[in-house]
Scaffold this motif. Structure first.
Motif, PDB file in Angstrom:
ATOM      1  N   PRO A   1       0.803  -1.199  -0.064  1.00 42.95           N
ATOM      2  CA  PRO A   1      -0.056  -0.117  -0.066  1.00 42.95           C
ATOM      3  C   PRO A   1       0.749   1.321   0.057  1.00 42.95           C
ATOM      4  CG  PRO A   1      -0.869  -1.592   1.486  1.00 42.95           C
ATOM      5  CD  PRO A   1       0.407  -2.196   1.013  1.00 42.95           C
TER       6      PRO A   1
ATOM      7  N   ARG B   1       5.298   5.765  -2.299  1.00 44.28           N
ATOM      8  CA  ARG B   1       4.455   6.848  -1.463  1.00 44.28           C
ATOM      9  C   ARG B   1       5.549   7.074  -0.333  1.00 44.28           C
ATOM     10  NH1 ARG B   1      -1.465   4.059  -1.767  1.00 44.28           N
ATOM     11  NH2 ARG B   1      -2.007   5.122  -3.308  1.00 44.28           N
TER      12      ARG B   1
ATOM     13  N   PHE C   1      -1.796   4.938   4.185  1.00 41.79           N
ATOM     14  CA  PHE C   1      -2.360   4.211   3.099  1.00 41.79           C
ATOM     15  C   PHE C   1      -2.727   2.705   3.635  1.00 41.79           C
ATOM     16  CE2 PHE C   1       0.968   7.006   1.777  1.00 41.79           C
ATOM     17  CZ  PHE C   1       0.289   7.868   1.053  1.00 41.79           C
TER      18      PHE C   1
END
Length: 255
Positions: A148, A152, A220
């Protein structure tokens, strides 16, 4: 009516009352009470095991318990704590928790299977998150395996792997997090003091794992944010249905 003629009538009445009370006494003897705690509340339910699946009742109470959340991997506070971490032990515990969730025999409440599926998904997600974080203290690349957050939160992983400046990334993160503190200056000084200690380099790494990558990746995670809200809404609806259908009694203390 004479006393003599009344006696057979009284005997028949007594026999009838005994016959009627026998099933009631038997039913009362069969009834059980199950009790459990959930936060500040204590619950109890009386049930007849001949009519209600006892294991399903207990399992339903267990998965609706708000304290039975997702598995949490505790972050080490010091480099010495990090040396004692047991990622394999956490993963074993996680696998057992997920298996137990999927194996539960549950009461036939509307929406209970959808709730079980969501709980199991969040447990799997929390286990993957915790495993990555625990293993990263020896192998920073483990953080990249938490899907996830892939792509990022890589700036923290880059610093931990030596692809970016560790101290610069650490200082930038301190500035970001301390800006939200009620006393930003004291917050920054406390962190700077930690970095200046003899084991300061290791402490910087701990900070980037927990407060850098950890805080970033949590945004996330399926077990956080909207996922947590969705699970809570399902949980509250099912709890109300459980209480109504099975006569669950609740007593709560003041917070």
């Amino acid at each position: 009516m004479s006393r003599t003629s009344m006696e057979p009538v009284l005997i028949r009445v007594l026999v009838t009352l005994l016959a009627l009370s026998a099933p009631l006494a038997e039913a009362a003897a069969q009834t059980k009470t199950y009790r459990w705690e959930d936060g500040l509340c204590r619950h109890s339910v009386r049930y007849d095991p001949r009519k209600v699946d006892e294991q399903a009742l207990k399992s339903t109470a267990e998965i609706l318990n708000t304290e039975q959340g997702v598995p949490i991997a505790m972050s080490p506070l010091t480099p010495a704590d990090a040396e004692k971490l047991d990622p394999a032990g956490f993963e074993t515990q996680c696998a057992a928790t997920a298996a137990r969730m999927r194996a539960h025999r549950l009461l036939p409440l509307p929406g209970i299977e959808e709730y079980r599926t969501e709980r199991a998904r969040q447990i799997d997600d929390a286990c993957a998150f915790g495993s990555a974080q625990l293993r990263s203290h020896r192998d920073p690349s483990a953080l990249r395996r938490y899907a996830p957050a892939a792509g990022r939160c890589d700036r923290f992983v880059d610093a931990l792997e030596g692809r970016a400046d560790l101290t610069a990334t650490w200082r930038a993160r301190i500035t970001e997090t301390c800006a939200r503190n009620v006393d930003p200056a004291s917050c920054r000084k406390r962190r700077e003091d930690e970095g200046a200690r003899p084991d300061g380099e290791a402490r910087k790494r701990l900070y980037l794992v927990s407060f850098g990558w950890g805080n970033c990746a949590t945004e996330f995670a399926a077990f956080n944010g909207e996922g947590a809200k969705r699970r809570q809404a399902m949980e509250e609806k099912l709890t109300r249905a459980f209480k109504k259908a099975y006569g669950v009694r609740e007593t709560c203390d003041e917070p």
